[in-house]
Design a protein around this motif. Structure first.
Motif, PDB file in Angstrom:
ATOM      1  N   MET A   6     -38.101  -7.463  12.606  1.00  0.00           N
ATOM      2  CA  MET A   6     -38.800  -6.203  12.443  1.00  0.00           C
ATOM      3  C   MET A   6     -38.201  -5.204  13.428  1.00  0.00           C
ATOM      4  O   MET A   6     -38.223  -5.426  14.629  1.00  0.00           O
ATOM      5  CB  MET A   6     -40.290  -6.433  12.726  1.00  0.00           C
ATOM      6  N   ARG A  16     -48.750 -11.856  21.180  1.00  0.00           N
ATOM      7  CA  ARG A  16     -48.682 -11.320  19.814  1.00  0.00           C
ATOM      8  C   ARG A  16     -47.558 -10.296  19.689  1.00  0.00           C
ATOM      9  O   ARG A  16     -46.847 -10.264  18.684  1.00  0.00           O
ATOM     10  CB  ARG A  16     -50.006 -10.693  19.422  1.00  0.00           C
ATOM     11  N   ALA A  17     -47.419  -9.452  20.694  1.00  0.00           N
ATOM     12  CA  ALA A  17     -46.358  -8.441  20.662  1.00  0.00           C
ATOM     13  C   ALA A  17     -44.992  -9.107  20.626  1.00  0.00           C
ATOM     14  O   ALA A  17     -44.132  -8.758  19.803  1.00  0.00           O
ATOM     15  CB  ALA A  17     -46.468  -7.514  21.871  1.00  0.00           C
ATOM     16  N   GLU A  57     -44.195 -12.189  19.765  1.00  0.00           N
ATOM     17  CA  GLU A  57     -43.990 -13.014  18.576  1.00  0.00           C
ATOM     18  C   GLU A  57     -43.843 -12.205  17.291  1.00  0.00           C
ATOM     19  O   GLU A  57     -43.557 -12.769  16.236  1.00  0.00           O
ATOM     20  CB  GLU A  57     -45.097 -14.054  18.467  1.00  0.00           C
ATOM     21  N   SER A  58     -44.007 -10.884  17.371  1.00  0.00           N
ATOM     22  CA  SER A  58     -43.735 -10.043  16.198  1.00  0.00           C
ATOM     23  C   SER A  58     -42.260  -9.634  16.163  1.00  0.00           C
ATOM     24  O   SER A  58     -41.842  -8.928  15.261  1.00  0.00           O
ATOM     25  CB  SER A  58     -44.642  -8.809  16.195  1.00  0.00           C
ATOM     26  N   TRP A  59     -41.478 -10.064  17.129  1.00  0.00           N
ATOM     27  CA  TRP A  59     -40.032  -9.867  17.239  1.00  0.00           C
ATOM     28  C   TRP A  59     -39.590  -8.407  17.151  1.00  0.00           C
ATOM     29  O   TRP A  59     -38.702  -8.059  16.372  1.00  0.00           O
ATOM     30  CB  TRP A  59     -39.272 -10.712  16.226  1.00  0.00           C
ATOM     31  N   PRO A  60     -40.183  -7.553  17.988  1.00  0.00           N
ATOM     32  CA  PRO A  60     -39.684  -6.174  18.023  1.00  0.00           C
ATOM     33  C   PRO A  60     -38.342  -6.155  18.761  1.00  0.00           C
ATOM     34  O   PRO A  60     -37.940  -7.161  19.358  1.00  0.00           O
ATOM     35  CB  PRO A  60     -40.749  -5.435  18.826  1.00  0.00           C
ATOM     36  N   GLU A 101     -37.829 -16.227  22.767  1.00  0.00           N
ATOM     37  CA  GLU A 101     -37.813 -15.585  21.449  1.00  0.00           C
ATOM     38  C   GLU A 101     -36.665 -14.587  21.286  1.00  0.00           C
ATOM     39  O   GLU A 101     -36.474 -14.031  20.208  1.00  0.00           O
ATOM     40  CB  GLU A 101     -39.146 -14.871  21.187  1.00  0.00           C
TER      41      GLU A 101
END
Length: 106
Positions: A1, A27-28, A30-33, A64
């Motif tokens: 993303m 959460r931030a 693990e959303s792979w920004p 990550e």
């Protein structure tokens, strides 16, 4: 993303509040920004529990492959980071624009 995220932490980072901070950071990440910026300008207290949250977030971000930056630490947080020689552990920036320029893009 594509893009990045800013997580603004506010108030005390202590045993009572760290679970929520940890969950938000995980959460931030693990959303792979492209980059996660942890804005700490409004943190009034950061004890060992808060430091452990930051260290855990750093470890997860590294695992990550997501750059993690500490943004605008408050004077109290800045002092803590100086004591632990954090410039070796964290990428610290005065504002997110510099972090984004170095690490990714929003």
């Amino acid at each position: 993303m594509p893009g990045g995220l800013v997580c603004s932490l506010i108030g005390d980072l202590d045993l009572d509040t760290c679970p929520q901070a940890r969950m938000a950071l995980w959460r931030a990440i693990e959303s792979w920004p492209e980059v996660v910026c942890v804005d700490m300008r409004e943190v009034t207290f950061c004890g060992s529990a808060g430091l452990n949250v930051l260290l855990g977030a750093r470890a997860l971000a590294e695992q990550e492959g997501v750059p993690l930056a500490v943004i605008a630490p408050s004077p109290q947080v800045e002092r803590l980071l100086e004591v632990i020689d954090a410039q070796r552990l964290f990428l610290i920036y005065p504002h997110y624009e510099l972090a984004v320029d170095d690490l990714g893009s929003f």
